[in-house]
Design a protein around this motif. Structure first.
Motif, PDB file in Angstrom:
ATOM      1  N   PRO A 302      -8.865 -11.157  -2.296  1.00  0.00           N
ATOM      2  CA  PRO A 302      -9.722 -10.321  -1.459  1.00  0.00           C
ATOM      3  C   PRO A 302     -11.054 -10.982  -1.119  1.00  0.00           C
ATOM      4  N   PRO A 303     -11.500 -10.879   0.122  1.00  0.00           N
ATOM      5  CA  PRO A 303     -12.834 -11.325   0.493  1.00  0.00           C
ATOM      6  C   PRO A 303     -13.868 -10.261   0.141  1.00  0.00           C
ATOM      7  N   MET A 304     -15.113 -10.665  -0.002  1.00  0.00           N
ATOM      8  CA  MET A 304     -16.171  -9.687  -0.196  1.00  0.00           C
ATOM      9  C   MET A 304     -16.219  -8.750   1.017  1.00  0.00           C
ATOM     10  N   GLY A 305     -16.492  -7.497   0.757  1.00  0.00           N
ATOM     11  CA  GLY A 305     -16.541  -6.502   1.818  1.00  0.00           C
ATOM     12  C   GLY A 305     -15.207  -5.850   2.120  1.00  0.00           C
ATOM     13  N   MET A 306     -14.121  -6.345   1.523  1.00  0.00           N
ATOM     14  CA  MET A 306     -12.814  -5.741   1.749  1.00  0.00           C
ATOM     15  C   MET A 306     -12.849  -4.269   1.335  1.00  0.00           C
ATOM     16  N   ARG A 307     -12.230  -3.422   2.158  1.00  0.00           N
ATOM     17  CA  ARG A 307     -12.206  -1.995   1.858  1.00  0.00           C
ATOM     18  C   ARG A 307     -10.785  -1.558   1.541  1.00  0.00           C
ATOM     19  N   VAL A 308     -10.658  -0.845   0.448  1.00  0.00           N
ATOM     20  CA  VAL A 308      -9.372  -0.258   0.075  1.00  0.00           C
ATOM     21  C   VAL A 308      -9.523   1.253   0.071  1.00  0.00           C
ATOM     22  N   ARG A 309      -8.389   1.956   0.154  1.00  0.00           N
ATOM     23  CA  ARG A 309      -8.422   3.412   0.112  1.00  0.00           C
ATOM     24  C   ARG A 309      -7.204   3.909  -0.659  1.00  0.00           C
ATOM     25  N   LEU A 310      -7.324   5.081  -1.230  1.00  0.00           N
ATOM     26  CA  LEU A 310      -6.165   5.734  -1.829  1.00  0.00           C
ATOM     27  C   LEU A 310      -5.192   6.109  -0.720  1.00  0.00           C
ATOM     28  N   LYS A 311      -3.927   5.879  -0.963  1.00  0.00           N
ATOM     29  CA  LYS A 311      -2.914   6.190   0.038  1.00  0.00           C
ATOM     30  C   LYS A 311      -2.877   7.693   0.331  1.00  0.00           C
ATOM     31  N   ALA A 312      -2.524   8.008   1.568  1.00  0.00           N
ATOM     32  CA  ALA A 312      -2.426   9.414   1.963  1.00  0.00           C
ATOM     33  C   ALA A 312      -1.403  10.158   1.126  1.00  0.00           C
ATOM     34  N   SER A 313      -0.402   9.421   0.641  1.00  0.00           N
ATOM     35  CA  SER A 313       0.662  10.055  -0.149  1.00  0.00           C
ATOM     36  C   SER A 313       0.217  10.418  -1.566  1.00  0.00           C
ATOM     37  N   TYR A 314      -0.913   9.867  -2.009  1.00  0.00           N
ATOM     38  CA  TYR A 314      -1.379  10.160  -3.360  1.00  0.00           C
ATOM     39  C   TYR A 314      -1.962  11.578  -3.405  1.00  0.00           C
ATOM     40  N   GLN A 315      -1.467  12.373  -4.321  1.00  0.00           N
ATOM     41  CA  GLN A 315      -1.929  13.742  -4.494  1.00  0.00           C
ATOM     42  C   GLN A 315      -2.880  13.810  -5.685  1.00  0.00           C
ATOM     43  N   ILE A 316      -4.101  14.220  -5.438  1.00  0.00           N
ATOM     44  CA  ILE A 316      -5.079  14.343  -6.518  1.00  0.00           C
ATOM     45  C   ILE A 316      -4.658  15.502  -7.424  1.00  0.00           C
ATOM     46  N   PRO A 317      -4.439  15.253  -8.703  1.00  0.00           N
ATOM     47  CA  PRO A 317      -3.972  16.310  -9.605  1.00  0.00           C
ATOM     48  C   PRO A 317      -4.930  17.493  -9.662  1.00  0.00           C
TER      49      PRO A 317
END
Length: 383
Positions: A302-317
């Motif tokens: 990963p380069p600096m500044g890379m953005r990740v996100r939780l997948k839409a399919s992930y359900q927060i308990p």
């Protein structure tokens, strides 16, 4: 444009002794220009809490508590962007609904529907698909210092003190800065780590950040530092592409911190991206970052500044705490921005005695790298 290699970034600096896990990573990594990532030898907030409170109960009680954050006005239903004049004063003060930078700034943008990067799977694998999130912040003290990166809110009348830059003055904004000699230092006054100092001038909407900071008789010695305009998308008027800041990615630190006064509101309470670290990075950066801190050219890192996100399919308990739900929803909506070399999946935040260390640690570790994806990287700068 590319950023030419700079020999000075091979020097060890601003690298916390709490991140000794990096010593096992060979010279593929250059030292971070900032920090706060935390490292494997550092206890989790859960473990630190047990050292303070062997019964294992409670969220961070300690015989010598850190100062209670001033100001507890909850966020309103409508956030106030780019205007911090309503913030309280003091260490760990509430912003009372204010959010740094305009609503369309990169830190505050909803990225939940943006395309996935074509190399997402390999990038996530390099960080660890089975590794859980870790809160690099919490309640109480460990080794006499708060857990996390502290900050101070001051008024526009705060006296300005000279800053003597000891290493990176050519990439730093000149002082004087309104940073009092009593400002909290990351890791505490005796720390040998990153020693970040973050100060917000609420009346002028300015953020001042220095690293490896040591108070002197009439000012500060610091390896480097930066001034950010919190009321503009011209975030750092004095900066240049390729410049570091108090952070390895050239980013401001404060806007990416998890803060309790936002998290206490639950899902939707945190309306900005969060800061995180990984152990191995690439010799590249992507906006909003302006700097890299690695010699490894692999496109699978990963380069600096890379953005990740939780997948839409992930359900927060539903069983998770209000604070954890807020953190995870922010990771879905705004994502995590890679800011420094450190331990994998360490999420940065501010110390606050209201965090429940045991609960936070237990819940976040259940959310692993496999549940994240990389947002498509546009504007990549390769060194």
């Amino acid at each position: 444009m590319t950023h030419k290699p700079d020999p000075k970034h091979a020097l060890p600096h601003w690298q916390s002794q709490r991140r000794l896990a990096l010593a096992a990573v060979p010279a593929l990594l250059l030292s971070a220009c900032g920090g706060g990532g935390g490292g494997s030898p550092a206890p989790s907030p859960e473990d630190a809490n047990k050292l303070r409170n062997p019964s294992g109960t409670g969220g961070g009680s300690t015989p010598t508590p850190t100062p209670t954050p001033t100001g507890s006005t909850p966020l309103g239903s409508t956030p106030v962007y780019a205007n911090l004049r309503g913030a309280s004063l003091g260490v760990g003060a509430s912003l009372n609904g204010a959010i740094p930078f305009p609503a369309d700034n990169a830190w505050n943008t909803d990225i939940s529907a943006l395309p996935v990067d074509p190399n997402s799977a390999k990038l996530i694998a390099s960080i660890g698909t089975g590794t859980g999130l870790h809160a690099d912040f919490g309640a109480g003290l460990y080794d006499g210092s708060p857990i996390g990166i502290p900050y101070l809110v001051v008024s526009g009348s705060e006296a300005r003190l000279p800053i003597n830059y000891t290493a990176y003055g050519d990439e730093s904004d000149p002082g004087p800065f309104p940073i009092p000699l009593s400002a909290p230092i990351e890791g505490g006054a005796q720390s040998s780590g990153d020693r970040h100092v973050l100060v917000i001038d609420r009346d002028n909407n300015r953020l001042y950040e220095i690293g490896n900071a040591y108070p002197q008789a009439s000012g500060w010695d610091a390896s480097g530092g930066a001034l950010f305009h919190l009321d503009s998308n011209t975030v750092r008027p004095g900066g240049q592409p390729g410049w570091t800041s108090a952070d390895a990615a050239g980013l401001p630190i404060f806007p990416g911190l998890a803060r309790y006064d936002e998290a206490m509101l639950g899902a939707g309470g945190i309306r900005h991206a969060l800061r995180f670290t990984v152990a191995r990075t690439r010799r590249a950066y992507v906006p909003p970052a302006t700097h890299f801190a690695s010699s490894n050219t692999s496109a699978d890192l990963p380069p600096m500044g890379m953005r990740v996100r939780l997948k839409a399919s992930y359900q927060i308990p539903a069983s998770f705490s209000t604070e954890t739900k807020a953190l995870l929803q922010a990771m879905k909506t705004y994502g995590l921005i890679l800011a420094d070399n450190g331990s994998n999946w360490f999420v940065s935040g501010a110390p606050d005695d209201r965090w429940n260390n045991d609960r936070l640690s237990s819940e976040l570790r259940q959310v692993t790298g496999s549940q994240f994806e990389v947002v498509r990287m546009d504007g990549l700068v390769v060194g």
